[in-house]
Write a protein that holds these residues in place. Sequence first.
Motif, PDB file in Angstrom:
ATOM      1  N   ASP A 355     -23.958  -7.050  52.617  1.00 52.46           N
ATOM      2  CA  ASP A 355     -23.630  -6.986  51.178  1.00 52.46           C
ATOM      3  C   ASP A 355     -24.099  -8.254  50.466  1.00 52.46           C
ATOM      4  N   ARG A 356     -23.893  -9.391  51.107  1.00 47.04           N
ATOM      5  CA  ARG A 356     -24.342 -10.655  50.512  1.00 47.04           C
ATOM      6  C   ARG A 356     -25.868 -10.750  50.542  1.00 47.04           C
ATOM      7  N   ILE A 357     -26.453 -10.283  51.627  1.00 50.88           N
ATOM      8  CA  ILE A 357     -27.913 -10.323  51.757  1.00 50.88           C
ATOM      9  C   ILE A 357     -28.559  -9.509  50.636  1.00 50.88           C
ATOM     10  N   ALA A 358     -27.976  -8.346  50.330  1.00 50.93           N
ATOM     11  CA  ALA A 358     -28.550  -7.490  49.279  1.00 50.93           C
ATOM     12  C   ALA A 358     -28.609  -8.230  47.942  1.00 50.93           C
ATOM     13  N   ARG A 359     -27.674  -9.150  47.732  1.00 47.24           N
ATOM     14  CA  ARG A 359     -27.641  -9.874  46.446  1.00 47.24           C
ATOM     15  C   ARG A 359     -28.689 -10.979  46.352  1.00 47.24           C
ATOM     16  N   VAL A 360     -29.219 -11.430  47.466  1.00 48.88           N
ATOM     17  CA  VAL A 360     -30.189 -12.542  47.434  1.00 48.88           C
ATOM     18  C   VAL A 360     -31.570 -12.117  47.951  1.00 48.88           C
ATOM     19  N   ARG A 361     -31.756 -10.802  48.115  1.00 42.27           N
ATOM     20  CA  ARG A 361     -33.018 -10.313  48.681  1.00 42.27           C
ATOM     21  C   ARG A 361     -34.086 -10.179  47.600  1.00 42.27           C
ATOM     22  N   GLU A 362     -35.291 -10.669  47.925  1.00 49.00           N
ATOM     23  CA  GLU A 362     -36.424 -10.578  46.987  1.00 49.00           C
ATOM     24  C   GLU A 362     -37.406  -9.496  47.384  1.00 49.00           C
ATOM     25  N   ALA A 363     -37.505  -9.237  48.683  1.00 45.57           N
ATOM     26  CA  ALA A 363     -38.490  -8.268  49.157  1.00 45.57           C
ATOM     27  C   ALA A 363     -38.052  -7.732  50.513  1.00 45.57           C
ATOM     28  N   GLU A 364     -38.532  -6.568  50.870  1.00 46.35           N
ATOM     29  CA  GLU A 364     -38.273  -6.034  52.207  1.00 46.35           C
ATOM     30  C   GLU A 364     -39.405  -5.132  52.631  1.00 46.35           C
ATOM     31  N   ALA A 365     -39.497  -4.894  53.918  1.00 49.88           N
ATOM     32  CA  ALA A 365     -40.514  -3.994  54.450  1.00 49.88           C
ATOM     33  C   ALA A 365     -39.950  -3.351  55.695  1.00 49.88           C
ATOM     34  N   GLU A 366     -40.313  -2.077  55.911  1.00 50.23           N
ATOM     35  CA  GLU A 366     -39.873  -1.392  57.121  1.00 50.23           C
ATOM     36  C   GLU A 366     -41.088  -0.920  57.880  1.00 50.23           C
ATOM     37  N   LEU A 367     -41.098  -1.165  59.195  1.00 49.28           N
ATOM     38  CA  LEU A 367     -42.258  -0.822  60.010  1.00 49.28           C
ATOM     39  C   LEU A 367     -41.813   0.015  61.200  1.00 49.28           C
ATOM     40  N   VAL A 368     -42.581   1.062  61.486  1.00 50.05           N
ATOM     41  CA  VAL A 368     -42.292   1.938  62.627  1.00 50.05           C
ATOM     42  C   VAL A 368     -43.587   2.107  63.430  1.00 50.05           C
ATOM     43  N   PRO A 369     -43.489   2.601  64.672  1.00 48.25           N
ATOM     44  CA  PRO A 369     -44.721   2.770  65.459  1.00 48.25           C
ATOM     45  C   PRO A 369     -45.703   3.689  64.738  1.00 48.25           C
ATOM     46  N   SER A 370     -46.989   3.393  64.827  1.00 48.95           N
ATOM     47  CA  SER A 370     -47.969   4.222  64.094  1.00 48.95           C
ATOM     48  C   SER A 370     -48.295   5.466  64.927  1.00 48.95           C
TER      49      SER A 370
END
Length: 370
Positions: A355-370
């Motif tokens: 919950d705290r992380i969501a308030r200070v997050r600027e960017a995110e990325a999700e990666l899965v096997p290709s």
Amino acid sequence: MRLERVRLHVLRMRMKEPFRTSFGVEEEKRVILVEADVEGAVGVAECVAMVEPLYNEEWVEGAFLMLRDFLAPALLGADFDHPREVAPKLDFIRGNRMAKSAIESAIWDAYAKARGIPLWEALGGSWRPIPVGISVGIQPSPEALVRKVEGYLAAGYRRVKLKIAPGADLEYVAAVRRAFPDVPVMVDANSAYRLADADHLARLDDYDLMMIEQPLGHDDIVWHARLQSRLRTPICLDESIHTPEDAEKAIAIGACRVVNVKIGRVGGLERSLELHDVCRAAGVPVWCGGMLETGIGRAHNVAITTLPGFTLPGDTAASSRYWDEDIIEPPVVVTPEGTILPPKGPGIGYEVRWDRIARVREAEAELVPS
Ligand code: OSB
Ligand code: MG
């Protein structure tokens, strides 16, 4: 075991106070968190690269791309029996050890969580209260430094590390030594001197310091040996040690008598274990350095410090050193005796406050096997 998914989060966090070293001032933390999904468990770790490439060559933006475009793709879908097998899979990429460490350490946490054991146990450590010290940035005056140190000693810290630089060294150290004759004190120059400064540095021998950390070049080992032969104060290497083999070389030629272990600097937990083993076999004490970590990086530092070669207090201070509100629960606390008690829950043993992380997050990325 298979790495099924990787998530990257870039956070921007306000620090309580700026931290000044010989290479610059850190006023605000930007940090990449890595989540790694393995066997239904989610491990987490942080990348300790700084905003600018001043401590080493890595920096937050570069590390993000390194993780997204090279490291996560190299590991996603790969099979392994133990997290010790992860580091060798990343050897084909040169350098970038802080980025490598973040993904490798997250996999270690996931592995420990999947087995329901603490990370320190997975690493082969044993439970004990960990004595800790604190790293104090360069202050505006010797008097200001003495006041800072006084506060940290009152909080329980067992040893203080003073950041020094030309123009902020002898007077500062003398003032602290005068005010606190019996306190274990060390200094860290972050590569601010040259071998030609040897006579000047030898004057530090008067202050009964535990060690002087990284006085010379960030990429030097040989001149440190030359300098050590002219100092009574033990030299500790930080920046110059990128691999366990670097430490073997440094020890072999007498370039240091102590080694600072930073998980990020050497490319992760497996390499940290190897570095620990090399130093222990040579009878060289190690301690755990810090990189102004959030609670997540601190938790990894606490875990590695349970290894037997960590016989000197590290830089892993309490969460409250830099954060009003850490991103883990409970925060890392230091006892009045100046120790941290390693948590006994699975993995890093602290709850992540998403919950705290969501308030200070600027960017995110999700990666899965290709
Ligand atoms: O040289 O040990 C260092 C912080 C950032 C970069 C390099 C160093 C440090 C510290 C602070 O000394 C340790 C900490 O409080 O995390
Ligand atoms: Mg250092």
